[in-house]
Scaffold this motif. Structure first.
Motif, mmCIF file in Angstrom:
data_model
loop_
_atom_site.group_PDB
_atom_site.id
_atom_site.type_symbol
_atom_site.label_atom_id
_atom_site.label_comp_id
_atom_site.label_asym_id
_atom_site.label_seq_id
_atom_site.Cartn_x
_atom_site.Cartn_y
_atom_site.Cartn_z
ATOM 1 N N VAL A 30 0.859 -1.180 0.000
ATOM 2 C CA VAL A 30 0.000 0.000 0.000
ATOM 3 C C VAL A 30 0.895 1.230 0.000
ATOM 4 O O VAL A 30 1.661 1.458 0.942
ATOM 5 N N LEU A 31 0.810 2.016 -1.070
ATOM 6 C CA LEU A 31 1.722 3.130 -1.304
ATOM 7 C C LEU A 31 0.923 4.423 -1.241
ATOM 8 O O LEU A 31 0.101 4.703 -2.120
ATOM 9 N N GLY A 32 1.129 5.211 -0.202
ATOM 10 C CA GLY A 32 0.335 6.403 0.018
ATOM 11 C C GLY A 32 0.944 7.645 -0.601
ATOM 12 O O GLY A 32 2.169 7.810 -0.591
ATOM 13 N N VAL A 33 0.084 8.521 -1.126
ATOM 14 C CA VAL A 33 0.505 9.815 -1.656
ATOM 15 C C VAL A 33 -0.454 10.876 -1.118
ATOM 16 O O VAL A 33 -1.668 10.773 -1.299
ATOM 17 N N ALA A 34 0.096 11.887 -0.446
ATOM 18 C CA ALA A 34 -0.730 12.976 0.073
ATOM 19 C C ALA A 34 0.168 14.128 0.472
ATOM 20 O O ALA A 34 1.403 14.034 0.403
ATOM 21 N N ASP A 35 -0.458 15.225 0.900
ATOM 22 C CA ASP A 35 0.311 16.382 1.351
ATOM 23 C C ASP A 35 0.322 16.506 2.874
ATOM 24 O O ASP A 35 0.839 17.480 3.413
ATOM 25 N N GLU A 36 -0.230 15.539 3.570
ATOM 26 C CA GLU A 36 -0.255 15.548 5.030
ATOM 27 C C GLU A 36 1.114 15.124 5.583
ATOM 28 O O GLU A 36 1.720 14.164 5.089
ATOM 29 N N PRO A 37 1.640 15.824 6.593
ATOM 30 C CA PRO A 37 2.895 15.370 7.210
ATOM 31 C C PRO A 37 2.764 13.932 7.714
ATOM 32 O O PRO A 37 1.744 13.561 8.317
ATOM 33 N N TYR A 38 3.779 13.146 7.498
ATOM 34 C CA TYR A 38 3.739 11.728 7.849
ATOM 35 C C TYR A 38 3.429 11.519 9.324
ATOM 36 O O TYR A 38 2.644 10.633 9.689
ATOM 37 N N GLU A 39 4.017 12.350 10.186
ATOM 38 C CA GLU A 39 3.834 12.161 11.619
ATOM 39 C C GLU A 39 2.410 12.446 12.076
ATOM 40 O O GLU A 39 2.009 12.046 13.185
ATOM 41 N N ALA A 48 0.148 0.511 8.110
ATOM 42 C CA ALA A 48 -0.376 -0.157 6.924
ATOM 43 C C ALA A 48 0.379 0.214 5.653
ATOM 44 O O ALA A 48 0.424 -0.577 4.703
ATOM 45 N N LEU A 49 0.952 1.409 5.606
ATOM 46 C CA LEU A 49 1.612 1.867 4.379
ATOM 47 C C LEU A 49 2.985 1.229 4.224
ATOM 48 O O LEU A 49 3.821 1.293 5.120
ATOM 49 N N THR A 50 3.203 0.630 3.056
ATOM 50 C CA THR A 50 4.542 0.137 2.732
ATOM 51 C C THR A 50 5.504 1.309 2.595
ATOM 52 O O THR A 50 6.646 1.248 3.057
ATOM 53 N N GLU A 51 5.018 2.383 1.968
ATOM 54 C CA GLU A 51 5.813 3.609 1.858
ATOM 55 C C GLU A 51 4.854 4.781 1.636
ATOM 56 O O GLU A 51 3.748 4.604 1.095
ATOM 57 N N TYR A 52 5.312 5.934 2.046
ATOM 58 C CA TYR A 52 4.496 7.152 1.927
ATOM 59 C C TYR A 52 5.322 8.216 1.217
ATOM 60 O O TYR A 52 6.482 8.463 1.565
ATOM 61 N N ALA A 67 5.700 10.928 -7.960
ATOM 62 C CA ALA A 67 5.517 9.942 -6.895
ATOM 63 C C ALA A 67 5.266 8.556 -7.486
ATOM 64 O O ALA A 67 5.864 7.560 -7.045
ATOM 65 N N LEU A 68 4.385 8.485 -8.500
ATOM 66 C CA LEU A 68 4.121 7.182 -9.099
ATOM 67 C C LEU A 68 5.316 6.662 -9.886
ATOM 68 O O LEU A 68 5.555 5.444 -9.939
ATOM 69 N N GLY A 69 6.073 7.589 -10.492
ATOM 70 C CA GLY A 69 7.298 7.164 -11.159
ATOM 71 C C GLY A 69 8.287 6.557 -10.174
ATOM 72 O O GLY A 69 8.921 5.526 -10.456
ATOM 73 N N TYR A 70 8.403 7.191 -9.022
ATOM 74 C CA TYR A 70 9.291 6.663 -7.972
ATOM 75 C C TYR A 70 8.814 5.292 -7.504
ATOM 76 O O TYR A 70 9.623 4.342 -7.382
ATOM 77 N N PHE A 71 7.517 5.140 -7.247
ATOM 78 C CA PHE A 71 6.996 3.862 -6.786
ATOM 79 C C PHE A 71 7.188 2.769 -7.833
ATOM 80 O O PHE A 71 7.491 1.616 -7.507
ATOM 81 N N THR A 72 6.992 3.131 -9.118
ATOM 82 C CA THR A 72 7.182 2.152 -10.188
ATOM 83 C C THR A 72 8.630 1.687 -10.240
ATOM 84 O O THR A 72 8.916 0.489 -10.393
ATOM 85 N N HIS A 73 9.561 2.623 -10.115
ATOM 86 C CA HIS A 73 10.989 2.270 -10.117
ATOM 87 C C HIS A 73 11.332 1.371 -8.933
ATOM 88 O O HIS A 73 12.124 0.423 -9.067
#
Length: 389
Positions: A30-39, A48-52, A67-73
């Motif tokens: 589960v790969l999250g993308v948002a503008d909310e600070p991680y903390e 739950a997130l594999t990476e944010y 972000a999706l390019g990074y996740f794809t790589h």
């Protein structure tokens, strides 16, 4: 093979983090993308997130694209991207188009974003619609007003909920509306009736693995414009004509692996009139209402549809569940404590609502459950009863 699923804005609405939790429980990345600070993310969401990937603003498509390019790589092919949020439908579709990801793409958007296109597809599905036109000129709109009479409803052809939606009751109000040069607005006859919905979850083949219906105490337009209270409840028995219309609309719109929320008016004479489609779960606490009504877990059901392409949900609707919202500027006859003392056995959940929901749904919410329809309505009305000064 482990599925890579990108979830946009996993922190909002606040209960949406549970979709990510269920995906992770079933083994997805589960790969999250948002503008909310991680903390600031919910602790269970962070787990739950594999990476944010944090962007400065989800409206900045170039950042989301990176972000999706990074996740794809990093993880390989992305199998799904979603937010289950109508606001980000276009962003999702652009990403699916650019990365060749399964699901609705840019070419599919008109039917699920433009109300005028929805009306055309409703007609193809042999479902009744309100008479309406797209506003191109003041003369055209005035001629339509003469033809159908007042009141009229003016709403953006592309819009969310009742935002920028107006009820027009006279020539003077129509002139005032037309003075704002309302290109891109849909003008419709005003349909008197209650809102009924057809809600559910479709599987990979487009079959509803779960469906239900809700009825509203007032129209959202009236609630927003008058700042009124609202309650709405899930039904145990679905009117046959509503189910038949809902199933036809599902096929015409080719809904697959998605929640759906179709809205209709039911007139006093029983006429069923299609209002709009939403390819997402209904807002607020509606998913929780459905779960309480059937003792089920739709967060998990959606995850299973994506990961395993199947799910089994008991068809029995055990309870009516009613949402009752209250607003802070109103003086209610019962305090919060008195509500819980009197009706606590029937209140399965209560909580403050996010400020974005206050105008339409209230600042504080109660979920009332009973097998008796009249009982949940009576409790909702009592919760919202105003004190007599």
């Amino acid at each position: 093979m482990t599925m890579n699923i990108v979830f946009l804005s996993p922190h909002f609405p606040p209960n949406w983090y549970l979709f990510c939790v269920r995906l992770r429980n079933l083994g997805a990345n589960v790969l999250g993308v948002a503008d909310e600070p991680y903390e600031l993310l919910h602790p269970d969401l962070r787990t739950a997130l594999t990476e944010y990937y944090r962007v400065s603003d989800l409206h900045h498509y170039d950042e989301v694209l990176r972000a999706l390019g990074y996740f794809t790589h990093r993880y390989g092919k992305i199998q799904r991207v979603d937010s289950l949020n109508e606001y980000w439908l276009e962003t999702e579709a652009r990403l699916r188009t650019d990365f060749n990801i399964e699901g609705p793409k840019i070419t599919d958007l008109p039917g699920i974003k433009r109300k005028s296109e929805m009306k055309r597809l409703f007609t193809r599905a042999q479902v009744d619609v309100a008479r309406g036109i797209l506003a191109h000129s003041p003369a055209q709109v005035r001629a339509f007003a003469v033809e159908v009479g007042y009141p009229l409803v003016a709403k953006p052809d592309v819009g969310v909920g009742a935002n920028h939606t107006y009820k027009i009751t006279s020539d003077a109000e129509l002139d005032a509306f037309l003075s704002r040069q309302p290109e891109g607005f849909l003008i419709e006859e005003y349909v008197h009736g209650v809102i009924q919905t057809f809600d559910g979850l479709a599987d990979r083949d487009g079959e509803p693995v779960f469906f239900t219906s809700m009825q509203y105490s007032n129209g959202v337009l009236e609630v927003v414009n008058n700042d009124d209270d609202i309650y709405y409840l899930t039904e145990r028995d679905i009117p046959p004509d509503l189910e038949q219309a809902g199933r036809r609309i599902l096929k015409i719109f080719n809904v697959r692996e998605r929640f759906f929320h179709f809205e209709f008016f039911r007139t006093p004479k029983g006429r069923l009139v299609a209002l709009e489609v939403n390819m997402r779960p209904p807002g607020g606490l509606s998913i929780d209402m459905f779960n309480y009504a059937g003792n089920i877990d739709l967060y998990n059901a959606w995850a299973n549809v994506l990961i395993n392409h199947r799910v089994s949900i008991p068809p029995t609707r055990l309870y009516h569940v009613c949402y009752a919202g209250r607003k802070p500027f109103r003086s209610y006859a019962l305090t919060h404590e008195e509500v819980l003392i009197r009706f606590g056995d029937c209140i399965v959940h209560h909580q403050p609502m996010h400020p974005l929901f206050h105008r339409a749904m209230g600042a504080y919410a109660y979920l009332i459950r009973s097998p008796d329809r009249a009982e949940v309505i009576a409790i909702a009305q009592e919760i919202q009863r105003l004190s007599v000064c």
